[in-house]
Motif scaffolding. Structure first.
Motif, PDB file in Angstrom:
ATOM      1  N   LEU A  13       0.830  -1.201   0.000  1.00 22.23           N
ATOM      2  CA  LEU A  13       0.000   0.000   0.000  1.00 22.23           C
ATOM      3  C   LEU A  13       0.868   1.257   0.000  1.00 22.23           C
ATOM      4  O   LEU A  13       0.626   2.204  -0.745  1.00 22.23           O
ATOM      5  CB  LEU A  13      -0.923   0.002   1.219  1.00 22.23           C
ATOM      6  N   LEU A  14       1.905   1.234   0.840  1.00 24.23           N
ATOM      7  CA  LEU A  14       2.803   2.392   0.898  1.00 24.23           C
ATOM      8  C   LEU A  14       3.589   2.558  -0.396  1.00 24.23           C
ATOM      9  O   LEU A  14       3.870   3.677  -0.817  1.00 24.23           O
ATOM     10  CB  LEU A  14       3.776   2.245   2.067  1.00 24.23           C
ATOM     11  N   ALA A  15       3.954   1.428  -1.019  1.00 21.46           N
ATOM     12  CA  ALA A  15       4.759   1.486  -2.244  1.00 21.46           C
ATOM     13  C   ALA A  15       4.035   2.259  -3.334  1.00 21.46           C
ATOM     14  O   ALA A  15       4.653   3.015  -4.093  1.00 21.46           O
ATOM     15  CB  ALA A  15       5.091   0.082  -2.718  1.00 21.46           C
ATOM     16  N   ALA A  16       2.711   2.070  -3.428  1.00 20.64           N
ATOM     17  CA  ALA A  16       1.931   2.779  -4.453  1.00 20.64           C
ATOM     18  C   ALA A  16       2.056   4.287  -4.253  1.00 20.64           C
ATOM     19  O   ALA A  16       2.256   5.049  -5.218  1.00 20.64           O
ATOM     20  CB  ALA A  16       0.473   2.346  -4.392  1.00 20.64           C
ATOM     21  N   TYR A  17       1.939   4.725  -2.984  1.00 20.70           N
ATOM     22  CA  TYR A  17       2.060   6.155  -2.702  1.00 20.70           C
ATOM     23  C   TYR A  17       3.497   6.635  -2.892  1.00 20.70           C
ATOM     24  O   TYR A  17       3.740   7.704  -3.471  1.00 20.70           O
ATOM     25  CB  TYR A  17       1.609   6.467  -1.278  1.00 20.70           C
ATOM     26  N   ILE A  18       4.465   5.858  -2.414  1.00 23.34           N
ATOM     27  CA  ILE A  18       5.869   6.273  -2.492  1.00 23.34           C
ATOM     28  C   ILE A  18       6.313   6.415  -3.944  1.00 23.34           C
ATOM     29  O   ILE A  18       7.056   7.346  -4.294  1.00 23.34           O
ATOM     30  CB  ILE A  18       6.771   5.287  -1.726  1.00 23.34           C
ATOM     31  N   LEU A  19       5.872   5.508  -4.819  1.00 25.78           N
ATOM     32  CA  LEU A  19       6.225   5.619  -6.238  1.00 25.78           C
ATOM     33  C   LEU A  19       5.644   6.906  -6.833  1.00 25.78           C
ATOM     34  O   LEU A  19       6.304   7.578  -7.625  1.00 25.78           O
ATOM     35  CB  LEU A  19       5.711   4.395  -7.002  1.00 25.78           C
ATOM     36  N   LEU A  20       4.420   7.235  -6.441  1.00 25.51           N
ATOM     37  CA  LEU A  20       3.811   8.485  -6.897  1.00 25.51           C
ATOM     38  C   LEU A  20       4.587   9.681  -6.354  1.00 25.51           C
ATOM     39  O   LEU A  20       4.834  10.660  -7.068  1.00 25.51           O
ATOM     40  CB  LEU A  20       2.353   8.541  -6.439  1.00 25.51           C
ATOM     41  N   HIS A  21       4.995   9.596  -5.099  1.00 23.51           N
ATOM     42  CA  HIS A  21       5.747  10.673  -4.450  1.00 23.51           C
ATOM     43  C   HIS A  21       7.116  10.854  -5.111  1.00 23.51           C
ATOM     44  O   HIS A  21       7.559  11.985  -5.341  1.00 23.51           O
ATOM     45  CB  HIS A  21       5.914  10.332  -2.971  1.00 23.51           C
ATOM     46  N   LEU A  22       7.778   9.750  -5.432  1.00 24.59           N
ATOM     47  CA  LEU A  22       9.076   9.837  -6.108  1.00 24.59           C
ATOM     48  C   LEU A  22       8.918  10.406  -7.513  1.00 24.59           C
ATOM     49  O   LEU A  22       9.765  11.192  -7.976  1.00 24.59           O
ATOM     50  CB  LEU A  22       9.727   8.452  -6.172  1.00 24.59           C
ATOM     51  N   ALA A  23       7.844  10.006  -8.195  1.00 21.78           N
ATOM     52  CA  ALA A  23       7.587  10.554  -9.525  1.00 21.78           C
ATOM     53  C   ALA A  23       7.396  12.064  -9.427  1.00 21.78           C
ATOM     54  O   ALA A  23       7.892  12.824 -10.271  1.00 21.78           O
ATOM     55  CB  ALA A  23       6.346   9.899 -10.128  1.00 21.78           C
ATOM     56  N   ASN A  24       6.694  12.499  -8.381  1.00 21.31           N
ATOM     57  CA  ASN A  24       6.492  13.927  -8.149  1.00 21.31           C
ATOM     58  C   ASN A  24       7.830  14.647  -7.988  1.00 21.31           C
ATOM     59  O   ASN A  24       8.052  15.720  -8.552  1.00 21.31           O
ATOM     60  CB  ASN A  24       5.626  14.108  -6.901  1.00 21.31           C
ATOM     61  N   HIS A  25       8.738  14.053  -7.211  1.00 26.72           N
ATOM     62  CA  HIS A  25      10.053  14.670  -7.008  1.00 26.72           C
ATOM     63  C   HIS A  25      10.881  14.653  -8.287  1.00 26.72           C
ATOM     64  O   HIS A  25      11.632  15.602  -8.559  1.00 26.72           O
ATOM     65  CB  HIS A  25      10.805  13.948  -5.890  1.00 26.72           C
ATOM     66  N   LEU A  26      10.764  13.611  -9.081  1.00 27.93           N
ATOM     67  CA  LEU A  26      11.536  13.544 -10.325  1.00 27.93           C
ATOM     68  C   LEU A  26      11.047  14.574 -11.336  1.00 27.93           C
ATOM     69  O   LEU A  26      11.833  15.062 -12.151  1.00 27.93           O
ATOM     70  CB  LEU A  26      11.449  12.135 -10.920  1.00 27.93           C
ATOM     71  N   VAL A  27       9.768  14.893 -11.286  1.00 32.62           N
ATOM     72  CA  VAL A  27       9.236  15.924 -12.174  1.00 32.62           C
ATOM     73  C   VAL A  27       9.936  17.261 -11.917  1.00 32.62           C
ATOM     74  O   VAL A  27      10.036  18.105 -12.812  1.00 32.62           O
ATOM     75  CB  VAL A  27       7.705  16.054 -11.981  1.00 32.62           C
ATOM     76  N   ALA A  28      10.457  17.432 -10.685  1.00 37.71           N
ATOM     77  CA  ALA A  28      11.157  18.672 -10.345  1.00 37.71           C
ATOM     78  C   ALA A  28      12.420  18.876 -11.167  1.00 37.71           C
ATOM     79  O   ALA A  28      12.991  19.973 -11.169  1.00 37.71           O
ATOM     80  CB  ALA A  28      11.508  18.687  -8.859  1.00 37.71           C
ATOM     81  N   VAL A  29      12.858  17.845 -11.877  1.00 41.06           N
ATOM     82  CA  VAL A  29      13.994  18.000 -12.799  1.00 41.06           C
ATOM     83  C   VAL A  29      13.651  19.054 -13.848  1.00 41.06           C
ATOM     84  O   VAL A  29      14.536  19.740 -14.375  1.00 41.06           O
ATOM     85  CB  VAL A  29      14.327  16.639 -13.454  1.00 41.06           C
ATOM     86  N   ALA A  30      12.353  19.189 -14.143  1.00 47.35           N
ATOM     87  CA  ALA A  30      11.897  20.205 -15.105  1.00 47.35           C
ATOM     88  C   ALA A  30      11.659  21.553 -14.448  1.00 47.35           C
ATOM     89  O   ALA A  30      11.325  22.528 -15.135  1.00 47.35           O
ATOM     90  CB  ALA A  30      10.621  19.730 -15.799  1.00 47.35           C
ATOM     91  N   GLY A  31      11.793  21.620 -13.118  1.00 50.79           N
ATOM     92  CA  GLY A  31      11.600  22.874 -12.407  1.00 50.79           C
ATOM     93  C   GLY A  31      10.579  22.772 -11.301  1.00 50.79           C
ATOM     94  O   GLY A  31       9.736  21.864 -11.288  1.00 50.79           O
ATOM     95  N   ALA A  32      10.643  23.720 -10.361  1.00 51.86           N
ATOM     96  CA  ALA A  32       9.731  23.717  -9.217  1.00 51.86           C
ATOM     97  C   ALA A  32       8.280  23.832  -9.654  1.00 51.86           C
ATOM     98  O   ALA A  32       7.383  23.223  -9.051  1.00 51.86           O
ATOM     99  CB  ALA A  32      10.079  24.865  -8.268  1.00 51.86           C
ATOM    100  N   HIS A  33       8.020  24.602 -10.702  1.00 56.87           N
ATOM    101  CA  HIS A  33       6.647  24.774 -11.176  1.00 56.87           C
ATOM    102  C   HIS A  33       6.044  23.454 -11.635  1.00 56.87           C
ATOM    103  O   HIS A  33       4.857  23.192 -11.414  1.00 56.87           O
ATOM    104  CB  HIS A  33       6.625  25.789 -12.331  1.00 56.87           C
ATOM    105  N   ALA A  34       6.865  22.616 -12.267  1.00 55.65           N
ATOM    106  CA  ALA A  34       6.387  21.306 -12.734  1.00 55.65           C
ATOM    107  C   ALA A  34       6.070  20.404 -11.545  1.00 55.65           C
ATOM    108  O   ALA A  34       5.074  19.672 -11.550  1.00 55.65           O
ATOM    109  CB  ALA A  34       7.430  20.656 -13.637  1.00 55.65           C
ATOM    110  N   HIS A  35       6.930  20.457 -10.524  1.00 58.67           N
ATOM    111  CA  HIS A  35       6.713  19.671  -9.311  1.00 58.67           C
ATOM    112  C   HIS A  35       5.395  20.061  -8.647  1.00 58.67           C
ATOM    113  O   HIS A  35       4.585  19.200  -8.279  1.00 58.67           O
ATOM    114  CB  HIS A  35       7.874  19.888  -8.351  1.00 58.67           C
ATOM    115  N   ILE A  36       5.164  21.344  -8.485  1.00 54.34           N
ATOM    116  CA  ILE A  36       3.963  21.830  -7.801  1.00 54.34           C
ATOM    117  C   ILE A  36       2.710  21.517  -8.617  1.00 54.34           C
ATOM    118  O   ILE A  36       1.674  21.140  -8.064  1.00 54.34           O
ATOM    119  CB  ILE A  36       4.086  23.332  -7.517  1.00 54.34           C
TER     120      ILE A  36
END
Length: 203
Positions: A13-36
């Motif tokens: 159950l946690l893995a599903a959320y953590i993968l989404l959370h990590l994807a969110n952080h990786l999107v920050a490679v494109a900038g803070a606006h993309a992360h938010i």
């Protein structure tokens, strides 16, 4: 069900959320606006009256059961992989407790939106950056290493090459992901304009 079986269920159950959370952080490679933007689009999935309490309960149970199982079998462990799995599991448990606690504190006590800037503020203030950079890096790396150790035991009967790949590939991916997230949070990929209300936490 045994504690170990509940531990695995909670982990899924946690893995599903953590993968989404990590994807969110990786999107920050494109900038803070993309992360938010990604965070605002996905928050309704997990920050609601039904899912969030379940996730918080899973965090508490996962951390407690991980520490209990590790200490209970401490003297029975032998070999590099067994100790690596135990060490990465303990680090993850402690990280989850502190990380979730910090987020809840930021929301309830500081009245802040715990978005990208809430995490990044600690990366741009000295000497706090000396703590937060390795703190986040090793959390991400420990996660992938822990998964790699679990994969190793699943293919234990296979050839040494298969076992090494089962553990090494996740660990290698974790190294890259951890580095990218740290660089994004530190503002080394894109310039950061962190609002003052986040920076004042570290004054």
């Amino acid at each position: 069900m045994s504690i170990r079986q509940f531990h695995r269920l909670s982990a899924c159950l946690l893995a599903a959320y953590i993968l989404l959370h990590l994807a969110n952080h990786l999107v920050a490679v494109a900038g803070a606006h993309a992360h938010i933007a990604f965070m605002e689009a996905t928050r309704p999935l997990y920050r609601n009256a039904v899912v969030e309490p379940v996730l918080l309960a899973c965090v508490l149970f996962q951390c407690g059961s991980e520490i209990w199982m590790t200490l209970r079998r401490w003297k029975e462990r032998s070999g590099f992989v067994a100790w690596l799995q135990a060490g990465s599991g303990i680090y993850l448990a402690l990280f989850l407790l502190f990380h979730v606690g910090a987020v809840l504190f930021g929301r309830a006590a500081l009245r802040l939106d715990t978005n990208f800037y809430y995490a990044a503020a600690g990366f741009v203030r000295m000497p706090y950056a000396l703590f937060f950079a390795p703190y986040y890096f090793f959390a991400v790396y420990a996660l992938f290493t822990h998964l790699g150790c679990a994969a190793y035991w699943q293919v234990k009967a296979r050839s040494p090459m298969v076992r090494r790949l089962a553990m090494g590939v996740p660990a290698g991916v974790g190294l890259v992901v951890a580095l990218l997230i740290d660089l994004a949070l530190a503002g080394m990929l894109h310039p950061l304009d962190i609002p003052a209300k986040y920076l004042t936490i570290y004054q």
